[in-house]
Write an enzyme that holds these catalytic residues in place. Structure first.
Site, short mmCIF file in Angstrom:
data_model
loop_
_atom_site.label_atom_id
_atom_site.label_comp_id
_atom_site.label_asym_id
_atom_site.label_seq_id
_atom_site.Cartn_x
_atom_site.Cartn_y
_atom_site.Cartn_z
N TYR A 287 8.75 5.41 33.46
CA TYR A 287 8.03 5.44 32.18
C TYR A 287 8.82 4.68 31.11
CZ TYR A 287 5.90 7.54 27.98
OH TYR A 287 5.29 7.76 26.77
N SER B 8 7.77 4.27 23.25
CA SER B 8 8.62 5.47 23.25
C SER B 8 10.07 5.06 23.04
CB SER B 8 8.49 6.20 24.59
OG SER B 8 9.52 7.16 24.74
N LYS C 3 7.84 1.32 28.99
CA LYS C 3 7.86 1.28 27.53
C LYS C 3 8.74 0.13 27.03
CE LYS C 3 4.90 4.43 27.02
NZ LYS C 3 3.60 4.16 26.39
#
Length: 322
Positions: free
Chosen positions: A201, A175, A205
């Site tokens: 998150y 991402s 990533k």
């Protein structure tokens, strides 16, 4: 500085990560790159029952590839498999039920898979964004268990099989959110301080980008890549980021647009002409750091991440009797 980096990322994203960004970039695509017959080649896609994973699996099946769907939810996975087979006419679509947040399950699956199948391309697509700190049954923070450790174990467990293949590739769906995070190896399970699911998150990533770079150095016979699909309208985005979805829903990419670069990296001859270990967006390698950002890590931190993940992974690897 954190506010600044987030703002830069968001403004950049408004321009590049939306449907409009894809439509602009796609004007420079060569359609022939993905108009290929991959009959006889074997692809494994994690998180393949919905979103970008399913869209990728469907396009590979359409091109004749043997597709292994690795999914957590049996009911949804069976529906996805039936849809893919019906729409593509390809019967070589196989289903495996594995929870990527469960390292013991991954090891067990990988051992069995290596004994029964060949593999040319691994696509690490499964991921999650859990907004509150939750632990798995193994006591692992769920985002870390799925996004980082699960990806690490699935890849390292299947590397011996990939090493035997012609034109072997590993693609990890990351991402652009990772651009706001510097690798942090001091708190892999986010147990210190306030818990921000979005930033956890993004850290996961960033870790995936580092993993890809390290794997590329270690395994020269496999082409590794990591990519950002842009902001796509997927079930995961709708459930994990409802406020973001409401603001951006009219500008989000379709699942197929989000999957386009995954497909390109998986099937095109052009992708492997570029060096292994790069980060891609819209079929182009792009920087892994924003200009002037303090997100670069010393090499020893990146090597330490690999050591720590290897230690984690070995805790869950059981030795089969005999």
């Amino acid at each position: 500085m954190s506010w600044y980096r987030n703002t830069v990322w968001f403004v950049k994203g408004l321009r590049e990560y939306t449907r409009g960004g894809y439509e602009s970039a796609s004007k420079h695509f060569n359609p022939a790159d993905v108009e290929v017959d991959v009959t006889g080649r074997s692809f494994l896609v994690t998180g393949a029952n919905s979103g970008i994973g399913k869209a990728t699996a469907k396009e590979i099946a359409r091109r004749g590839g043997t597709v292994h769907l690795v999914c957590r939810n049996k009911e949804r996975a069976e529906v996805a498999k039936e849809e893919i087979v019906t729409e593509t006419g390809n019967q070589n679509v196989f289903l495996h039920i594995v929870d990527i947040s469960n390292p013991k399950e991954i090891w067990k699956f990988a051992e069995k898979f290596q004994n029964e199948h060949e593999l040319n391309v691994l696509i690490n697509n499964a991921g999650c964004m859990v907004n509150n700190r939750e632990l798995t049954e193994d006591g692992l923070e769920k985002n870390f268990a799925t996004n980082t450790l699960g990806t690490y174990i699935m890849t390292t467990a299947l590397v011996p099989l990939l090493e035997k293949a012609v034109d072997a590739r590993v693609i990890t769906v990351s991402s652009g959110g990772m651009l706001v995070q510097k690798l942090n190896i001091s708190d892999l399970q986010s147990g210190n301080g306030p818990f921000d699911g979005t930033m956890v998150y993004a850290q996961n990533k960033r870790q995936q980008v580092v993993l890809t770079e390290q794997w590329a150095k270690a395994h020269r016979n496999i082409h590794f890549s990591v990519m950002h699909p842009g902001w796509a309208d997927t079930p995961a985005v709708r459930s994990s980021m409802p406020d973001f979805y409401e603001r951006m829903k009219n500008s989000l990419r379709t699942e197929a647009q989000g999957a386009d670069t995954v497909l390109w990296l998986a099937v095109s001859a052009e992708a492997t002409k570029l060096p292994s270990g790069l980060f891609f967006q819209d079929r182009q390698p792009v920087p892994t750091h924003l200009p002037l950002a303090y997100t670069h890590s010393p090499p020893e931190d990146e090597e330490k991440l690999m050591e720590m993940l290897e230690e984690f992974s070995q805790k869950f690897k059981s030795v089969s009797p005999g």
